[in-house]
Design a protein around this motif. Structure first.
Motif, short mmCIF file in Angstrom:
data_model
loop_
_atom_site.label_atom_id
_atom_site.label_comp_id
_atom_site.label_asym_id
_atom_site.label_seq_id
_atom_site.Cartn_x
_atom_site.Cartn_y
_atom_site.Cartn_z
N GLU A 39 -4.13 100.81 -66.86
CA GLU A 39 -4.10 101.52 -65.59
C GLU A 39 -3.98 100.55 -64.42
N ASP A 40 -4.79 99.48 -64.46
CA ASP A 40 -4.82 98.55 -63.34
C ASP A 40 -5.41 97.22 -63.80
N GLY A 41 -5.27 96.20 -62.96
CA GLY A 41 -5.89 94.93 -63.26
C GLY A 41 -4.97 93.75 -63.00
N ASP A 42 -5.55 92.55 -63.13
CA ASP A 42 -4.78 91.33 -62.88
C ASP A 42 -4.83 90.36 -64.06
N VAL A 43 -5.12 90.89 -65.25
CA VAL A 43 -5.15 90.06 -66.45
C VAL A 43 -3.73 89.69 -66.85
N ALA A 44 -3.54 88.43 -67.29
CA ALA A 44 -2.22 88.01 -67.76
C ALA A 44 -1.84 88.83 -69.00
#
Length: 118
Positions: A39-44
Motif C-alpha cells: 500500500e505504502d512505504g519507502d522500503v527498497a
C-alpha cells in the motif's frame, strides 16, 4: 514460466517503513516467506536476477512497485516471531526497520523490526 516477485529489502535504510496486507505465509529455506500487497512505504524493492555474487547469493536489481502489487519478504527469527505469530492473513500491517540492535544477553547484533497490525 515463473513470474519473479519483487522482494522487500529493509536493511538498506534504518527507519524504512512498509504498509501492506498480508496475503500468504509459507516456509522458506531459512525462515518463512511472507507475501503482501503493498500500500505504502519507502522500503527498497528489488527483483532477483539470474546472477550470483562471489558468496553464491542471488543478485537483486532495484525496481519500482505500484500500490496493490504483490511483494515478498523473507523472514528471519525476528520477522518469523513478529509477523508469523502476531499477524493473520488478510490483516493490514505496518513494519518499521529499527536497524541493528545488540542482544542484551549475548551482545550480538540482530536486525530489529517494529511490526504493528493496523
Amino acid at each position: 514460466n515463473l513470474v519473479k516477485t519483487p522482494v522487500l529489502h529493509f536493511q538498506k535504510k534504518v527507519g524504512s517503513t512498509f504498509i501492506g496486507v498480508l496475503k500468504n505465509k509459507k516456509p522458506g529455506k531459512i525462515g518463512q516467506i511472507f507475501e503482501f500487497t503493498i500500500e505504502d512505504g519507502d522500503v527498497a524493492t528489488e527483483l532477483p536476477t539470474d546472477q550470483k555474487d562471489e558468496k553464491g547469493n542471488t543478485v537483486y536489481a532495484e525496481c519500482n512497485v505500484d500500490p496493490g502489487a504483490l511483494v515478498a519478504l523473507f523472514g528471519n527469527t525476528q520477522l518469523d516471531d513478529k509477523i508469523g505469530v502476531q499477524v493473520n492473513i488478510g490483516e493490514r500491517v505496518k513494519i518499521v526497520y529499527k536497524g541493528l540492535v545488540p542482544n542484551p544477553r549475548t551482545k550480538r547484533k540482530f536486525n530489529d523490526y517494529h511490526v504493528e497490525v493496523l
